[in-house]
Design a protein around this motif. Structure first.
Motif, mmCIF file in Angstrom:
data_model
loop_
_atom_site.group_PDB
_atom_site.id
_atom_site.type_symbol
_atom_site.label_atom_id
_atom_site.label_comp_id
_atom_site.label_asym_id
_atom_site.label_seq_id
_atom_site.Cartn_x
_atom_site.Cartn_y
_atom_site.Cartn_z
ATOM 1 N N ALA A 33 -41.885 8.365 6.423
ATOM 2 C CA ALA A 33 -42.236 9.675 5.671
ATOM 3 C C ALA A 33 -43.291 10.519 6.601
ATOM 4 C CB ALA A 33 -42.899 9.282 4.339
ATOM 5 N N ASN A 34 -43.030 11.886 6.567
ATOM 6 C CA ASN A 34 -44.118 12.763 6.791
ATOM 7 C C ASN A 34 -44.173 13.729 5.777
ATOM 8 O OD1 ASN A 34 -45.650 14.636 8.751
ATOM 9 N ND2 ASN A 34 -44.656 13.768 10.241
ATOM 10 N N LEU A 35 -45.119 13.480 4.935
ATOM 11 C CA LEU A 35 -45.286 14.107 3.531
ATOM 12 C C LEU A 35 -46.444 15.268 4.066
ATOM 13 C CD1 LEU A 35 -45.664 11.162 1.221
ATOM 14 C CD2 LEU A 35 -43.572 12.595 1.596
ATOM 15 N N PRO A 36 -46.248 16.477 3.084
ATOM 16 C CA PRO A 36 -47.014 17.534 3.329
ATOM 17 C C PRO A 36 -48.398 17.207 3.040
ATOM 18 C CG PRO A 36 -45.132 18.429 2.008
ATOM 19 C CD PRO A 36 -45.016 16.671 2.035
ATOM 20 N N ASP A 37 -49.449 17.718 3.552
ATOM 21 C CA ASP A 37 -50.691 17.373 3.231
ATOM 22 C C ASP A 37 -51.162 15.861 3.424
ATOM 23 O OD1 ASP A 37 -51.424 20.238 2.722
ATOM 24 O OD2 ASP A 37 -50.603 19.913 0.678
ATOM 25 N N PRO A 52 -39.129 14.011 3.495
ATOM 26 C CA PRO A 52 -39.206 14.568 4.837
ATOM 27 C C PRO A 52 -39.865 13.652 5.746
ATOM 28 C CG PRO A 52 -41.237 15.552 3.532
ATOM 29 C CD PRO A 52 -40.338 14.785 2.721
ATOM 30 N N THR A 53 -39.218 13.831 7.069
ATOM 31 C CA THR A 53 -39.789 12.980 8.011
ATOM 32 C C THR A 53 -40.285 13.755 9.136
ATOM 33 O OG1 THR A 53 -37.609 13.334 9.416
ATOM 34 C CG2 THR A 53 -37.619 11.531 7.901
ATOM 35 N N GLY A 54 -40.435 15.173 8.972
ATOM 36 C CA GLY A 54 -40.937 15.817 10.027
ATOM 37 C C GLY A 54 -40.334 15.967 11.362
ATOM 38 N N LEU A 55 -39.095 15.804 11.374
ATOM 39 C CA LEU A 55 -38.162 15.398 12.453
ATOM 40 C C LEU A 55 -37.080 16.342 12.565
ATOM 41 C CD1 LEU A 55 -38.545 11.755 13.518
ATOM 42 C CD2 LEU A 55 -39.984 13.474 14.095
ATOM 43 N N ARG A 56 -36.607 16.624 13.651
ATOM 44 C CA ARG A 56 -35.219 17.311 13.941
ATOM 45 C C ARG A 56 -34.515 16.582 15.168
ATOM 46 N NH1 ARG A 56 -34.288 23.181 12.312
ATOM 47 N NH2 ARG A 56 -36.199 23.520 10.968
ATOM 48 N N LEU A 57 -33.218 16.265 15.395
ATOM 49 C CA LEU A 57 -32.686 15.323 16.352
ATOM 50 C C LEU A 57 -31.583 16.230 16.853
ATOM 51 C CD1 LEU A 57 -31.864 12.187 14.093
ATOM 52 C CD2 LEU A 57 -34.028 12.982 15.238
ATOM 53 N N GLU A 58 -31.509 15.764 18.188
ATOM 54 C CA GLU A 58 -30.663 16.467 19.019
ATOM 55 C C GLU A 58 -29.608 15.194 19.505
ATOM 56 O OE1 GLU A 58 -29.783 18.313 23.355
ATOM 57 O OE2 GLU A 58 -31.238 19.102 22.078
ATOM 58 N N ILE A 59 -28.434 15.053 18.724
ATOM 59 C CA ILE A 59 -27.675 13.946 18.833
ATOM 60 C C ILE A 59 -26.807 14.174 19.961
ATOM 61 C CG2 ILE A 59 -26.193 11.992 17.722
ATOM 62 C CD1 ILE A 59 -27.819 12.934 15.216
ATOM 63 N N PRO A 60 -26.312 13.425 20.934
ATOM 64 C CA PRO A 60 -25.347 13.840 21.778
ATOM 65 C C PRO A 60 -24.073 13.724 21.256
ATOM 66 C CG PRO A 60 -26.603 11.830 22.831
ATOM 67 C CD PRO A 60 -27.006 12.078 21.329
#
Length: 151
Positions: A33-37, A52-60
């Motif tokens: 988890a990557n929580l606000p504040d 939220p995880t705070g991430l975006r992925l580029e999956i092949p």
């Protein structure tokens, strides 16, 4: 090895570790988890939330990422994913969020940086669908739920 490129969301806490395999034989990489504040989120019994995880992925292309519950959270606290396994397609580039459901009897607090789910990278096989008049015969036939025994 399959390379999954990861981008942190604007404002995400960079101190939260990227997905990681916790043992040598683990099939799933833990997601945090990557929580606000850097706060916390309380899930009441029966409640669900997009964490939220705070991430975006580029999956092949040719792969997907499956998001699955962590067995310890499920057993000890009733925390699961209502859409399990969740699928992240190779052409999705939006934020990675995890839908958590508290199926337990007590409130559950999700803390910033806590491992909340696991991700499994899997190959995708695409099918061609064709309308036919008859289907092939099998021993089971049209037997449905529970037709092969108890449950």
């Amino acid at each position: 090895m399959v390379l999954i490129r990861v981008q942190r969301e604007a404002g995400a806490d960079a101190a939260v570790p990227l997905p990681s395999y916790e043992t040598a034989g683990a099939a799933g990489a833990d997601i945090r988890a990557n929580l606000p504040d850097r706060g916390e989120l309380v899930l009441a019994p029966g409640a669900r939330a997009l964490v939220p995880t705070g991430l975006r992925l580029e999956i092949p292309e040719g792969f997907e990422v499956q998001i699955r519950p962590r067995s310890g959270l499920a057993l000890k606290h009733g925390i699961t994913l209502p859409n399990s396994p969740g699928t992240i397609d190779s052409d999705y580039r939006g934020p990675l969020g995890v839908i958590l459901l508290n199926a337990g009897t007590e409130p559950f607090t999700v803390t910033h940086g806590e491992r909340i789910a696991q991700m499994v990278v899997a190959p995708v096989v695409r099918a061609v669908f064709e309308t036919v008049v008859d289907l092939g015969e099998t021993a089971r036939g049209a037997g449905g739920f529970g037709s092969t025994g108890r449950g």
